[in-house]
Design a protein around this motif. Structure first.
Motif, short mmCIF file in Angstrom:
data_model
loop_
_atom_site.label_atom_id
_atom_site.label_comp_id
_atom_site.label_asym_id
_atom_site.label_seq_id
_atom_site.Cartn_x
_atom_site.Cartn_y
_atom_site.Cartn_z
N LYS A 203 7.48 36.06 -31.30
CA LYS A 203 7.04 35.00 -30.39
C LYS A 203 8.22 34.32 -29.69
O LYS A 203 9.33 34.30 -30.20
CB LYS A 203 6.25 33.93 -31.17
N ARG A 204 7.93 33.76 -28.52
CA ARG A 204 8.90 32.90 -27.85
C ARG A 204 8.71 31.48 -28.37
O ARG A 204 7.57 31.04 -28.58
CB ARG A 204 8.73 32.96 -26.33
N VAL A 206 8.72 27.56 -28.00
CA VAL A 206 8.59 26.46 -27.04
C VAL A 206 8.61 25.15 -27.82
O VAL A 206 7.85 24.98 -28.77
CB VAL A 206 7.30 26.58 -26.22
N LEU A 224 -1.09 25.06 -25.02
CA LEU A 224 -0.34 26.22 -25.48
C LEU A 224 -0.65 26.59 -26.92
O LEU A 224 -0.21 27.64 -27.40
CB LEU A 224 1.18 25.95 -25.37
N ARG A 227 -1.99 30.10 -28.10
CA ARG A 227 -1.28 31.30 -27.68
C ARG A 227 -0.65 32.02 -28.87
O ARG A 227 0.14 31.44 -29.63
CB ARG A 227 -0.19 30.93 -26.67
N ASP A 229 1.42 34.49 -28.54
CA ASP A 229 2.76 34.95 -28.16
C ASP A 229 3.79 33.82 -28.14
O ASP A 229 4.96 34.05 -27.84
CB ASP A 229 2.72 35.63 -26.80
N LEU A 230 3.35 32.60 -28.46
CA LEU A 230 4.22 31.43 -28.44
C LEU A 230 4.18 30.71 -29.78
O LEU A 230 3.15 30.68 -30.44
CB LEU A 230 3.82 30.44 -27.35
N VAL A 329 5.13 28.12 -18.16
CA VAL A 329 5.83 28.72 -19.30
C VAL A 329 6.03 30.21 -19.05
O VAL A 329 7.14 30.75 -19.22
CB VAL A 329 5.04 28.50 -20.60
N ASP A 330 4.98 30.89 -18.62
CA ASP A 330 5.08 32.33 -18.36
C ASP A 330 6.08 32.63 -17.25
O ASP A 330 6.82 33.62 -17.32
CB ASP A 330 3.70 32.89 -17.98
#
Length: 403
Positions: A203-204, A206, A224, A227, A229-230, A329-330
């Motif tokens: 994951k990224r 944030v 968010l 998500r 992926d975050l 964010v993307d």
């Protein structure tokens, strides 16, 4: 030079006002000046310090404010004038004046000492957010009175300067905030900490750093929270923490961090988001940028001067912040532009050191001292008690430990 600082907030309470005062005191100490601080006393569960770098701290009783328990307020007692008279300052520095700063402003007039007011807190915005309608309605009138009693006001951003001018405040000069580009540095990124936050390493990250209070709008990060992926990481503490943890159960809540731990946390983020629209400056954005982290903030207040959209981050409309946030964010995390934006974030703060900002402040001190020698200051009457409208609006009570 002898500098008396009347601080609306100070240690052990840590926030933007406190941090700015600490940096000024450190500069004064390093350059051989004398200083004292007038500040609110600690709350009953906090340890109170009597000096900082050998500079004495004169404490006043503390007002405990319902709903805003992270921001205790100092009572403007008459003893403030006596303490300042005994110190015999060349200049009085009012740090984010509103309540205790009122005593400082009137004392400066009584003692015929020049004063500078540092505008740092959007009291009207805070009061509106907390539904303290009487305080919101009267706050600009009171702010205008206090600031216009001083020889000049220093404001941290172009938006703030325009707002102060629109409310009839005179003699406004720009004075930003410095950032420690050695402490906050991309090299402090920790893969170990990132793995702790995201064991899958997929994951990224944030993050948000700040006080968890209503005016910070941290609940906007909920857009968010779903998500996969975050990974959201929230650093800070405050009255909203429990409700935020319930609303975002998958987020990592680190609590309040300081020093090296905070620097490592910043550098270990992929993206920083500040969600509050009442920032007159927003030091957290600069600290993230110094750490090489692109930033997202609201198109309001101080962030407008700090974030260049498409270069080191993005600005989002306040009313549609949550809806715009996922796409922003993307866009930043896209591989084509991410590394460029990381480098631009660091570059944007390279010259914004506290050394240079404090040197600018000393020039303002010198200017108002010289002005006061040419134009004698006027006597303006006794120190006011806490304004009745403010006491009623806040429902304030004096902490028994400081009566």
């Amino acid at each position: 030079m002898r500098v008396a600082i009347v601080a609306e907030s100070f240690l052990p309470n840590v926030n933007g006002v406190t941090n700015s005062v600490l940096r000024v005191l450190e500069h004064l100490h390093a350059n051989g000046h004398e200083a004292m601080v007038v500040a609110p006393g600690a709350r009953d569960f906090e340890e109170e310090i009597a000096d900082y770098l050998g500079f004495p701290i004169f404490r006043v009783p503390t007002i405990m404010v319902p709903l805003i328990n992270s921001l205790p307020v100092g009572v403007p007692i008459p003893a403030v004038t006596h303490a300042l008279r005994n110190f015999n300052p060349d200049i009085i520095h009012l740090a984010s004046p509103f309540v205790l700063g009122g005593a400082g402003a009137f004392a400066a007039r009584q003692l015929r000492v020049p004063a500078i007011a540092i505008y740092q807190t959007d009291v009207a915005g805070f009061a509106t957010k907390y539904k303290l309608t009487p305080l919101a309605a009267a706050s600009w009138e009171w702010t205008r009175t206090l600031h216009n009693m001083c020889q000049r006001t220093l404001a941290p951003s172009s938006v703030t300067i325009a707002e102060l001018e629109s409310h009839g405040i005179n003699e406004i000069y720009h004075w930003g905030r410095g950032v420690d580009t050695v402490r906050f540095h991309p090299a402090k990124r920790s893969e170990e900490l990132r793995k702790e936050w995201d064991p899958t390493r997929s994951k990224r990250i944030v993050g948000f750093v700040g006080r968890l209070a209503a005016e910070k709008g941290v609940d906007r990060l909920k857009s968010l929270a779903h998500r996969n992926d975050l990974q959201l990481v929230i650093v800070g503490d405050g009255p909203e923490r429990a409700s935020l943890e319930a609303a975002m159960p998958n987020a990592v809540f680190m609590g309040a961090l300081g020093g090296e731990e905070l620097a490592v946390a910043y550098a270990s983020l992929d993206l920083f988001v500040h969600t509050g629209e009442f920032e007159t400056f927003c030091q957290a954005i600069q600290e993230a940028q110094a750490s090489g982290v692109p930033t997202i903030g609201p198109r309001a207040g101080g962030p407008i001067d700090l974030i260049t959209p498409g270069v080191n981050g993005e600005l989002l409309n306040v009313d549609t912040f949550s809806a715009e946030l996922p796409d922003a964010v993307d866009s930043i995390l896209h591989p084509v532009r991410y590394d460029r934006m990381r480098a631009a974030a660091r570059d944007s703060v390279r010259t914004k050191t506290w050394e240079s900002l404090c040197a600018q402040l000393m020039k303002h001190y010198d200017a108002v001292i010289e002005q006061s020698r040419r134009v004698p200051l006027t006597f303006f009457g006794p120190i006011p008690e806490l304004p009745l409208w403010a006491a009623k609006a806040l429902g304030a009570r004096i902490d028994a430990n400081h009566q």
